[in-house]
Design an enzyme around this catalytic site. Sequence first.
Site, mmCIF file in Angstrom:
data_model
loop_
_atom_site.group_PDB
_atom_site.id
_atom_site.type_symbol
_atom_site.label_atom_id
_atom_site.label_comp_id
_atom_site.label_asym_id
_atom_site.label_seq_id
_atom_site.Cartn_x
_atom_site.Cartn_y
_atom_site.Cartn_z
ATOM 1 N N CYS A 1 -0.522 4.287 2.305
ATOM 2 C CA CYS A 1 -0.598 4.203 3.773
ATOM 3 C C CYS A 1 -0.181 2.805 4.206
ATOM 4 O O CYS A 1 0.978 2.451 4.044
ATOM 5 C CB CYS A 1 -1.969 4.609 4.291
ATOM 6 S SG CYS A 1 -3.369 3.912 3.387
ATOM 7 N N SER A 2 -1.103 2.007 4.729
ATOM 8 C CA SER A 2 -0.712 0.666 5.183
ATOM 9 C C SER A 2 -1.903 -0.286 5.118
ATOM 10 O O SER A 2 -2.062 -1.122 5.985
ATOM 11 C CB SER A 2 -0.151 0.722 6.601
ATOM 12 O OG SER A 2 -1.104 1.290 7.467
ATOM 13 N N CYS A 3 -2.744 -0.157 4.069
ATOM 14 C CA CYS A 3 -3.906 -1.040 3.913
ATOM 15 C C CYS A 3 -3.440 -2.498 3.890
ATOM 16 O O CYS A 3 -2.473 -2.831 3.208
ATOM 17 C CB CYS A 3 -4.642 -0.720 2.618
ATOM 18 S SG CYS A 3 -5.226 0.980 2.573
ATOM 19 N N CYS B 1 0.886 -1.166 0.000
ATOM 20 C CA CYS B 1 0.000 0.000 0.000
ATOM 21 C C CYS B 1 0.923 1.214 0.000
ATOM 22 O O CYS B 1 1.479 1.563 1.038
ATOM 23 C CB CYS B 1 -0.910 0.007 1.219
ATOM 24 S SG CYS B 1 -1.878 1.522 1.347
#
Lengths: 215, 90
Positions: free
Chosen positions: A119-121, A116
């Site tokens: 962000c950090s999906c 991702c």
Amino acid sequence: MPHDHHDHLSPSGHPFRADNDHPLSYWQALEIAVRELLIEKGVTTAAEIAGQIDAMDNRTPANGAAVVALAWTDPDFRAALQHDASMATAEMGFDIGPMKLIAVENTAELHNIVVCTLCSCYPRNLLGLPPDWYKSRAYRSRTVREPRRVLAEFGVTLPEATHIRVHDSTADMRYIVIPARPKGTDGWSKKDLADLVTRDSMVGTGLPKSPDALV
Amino acid sequence: MDRRVRVRNDMPPGHIRTPAYLRGKCGVIERTLGPFPNPEQLAYRHKGRPLALHRVRFTMAEIWGDAAETPTDTVEAEIYAHWLEPADAA
């Protein structure tokens, strides 16, 4: 006493281990203030919050490994997973909530890897909390630019002929990689197969364990 | 929408879910999802307009040019419909 800086030493003379010694950030202070207000006003309770944190901590890659093992052994489930992974996994009891899930399958010709960049999906309902490296700027920026070098650093070197497909989880979808079933596992139970499935193999930064690993 | 698309080459301010490294790049629609509410509006507490979400496949050669690690490897990303235009548009 061999040391002079008494404020850095415990009574036994050892240095204190570093801890959360810095002042709270703006957002940390805001989170505590909102949480305390919600509890004070009876909107929620400390026990409910602790219970929710507990539920999040209890989601582990074992959920994802069960999905992979079922996909390896049940052709109907594998087809359902390809068609609509959110629904197929919800039927196993792993509801992804408002997000949607896509399962991508590795083959001899194709290797999938998930990142991702924004962000950090991460498919937390199947894999638990993401590892720190998944959220790092290095992993996020390098994986879309030089996935083969990133994979090599994870100990995975793929033949030039294997196509690499990077999935940038930019919006509403979450991704799980269904690694290729290791050779020499014919007739294995779902439980034994699931033991071969690592977290990294479902992110695409790793491969399943070799069957020899369980002997 | 044509299957071959270009990501708009814009840099508007705000909460944008279209990665900057893909803006101006051409790819092929792999599948279409949604509709999902527009996150650019949701981020500011507006009602999100429902939009199609396209998974677009790009080659490393298209994204990184001569610097591509392996030019034929691919990246797939989810791009909201209003960020895509036909690839042959000027």
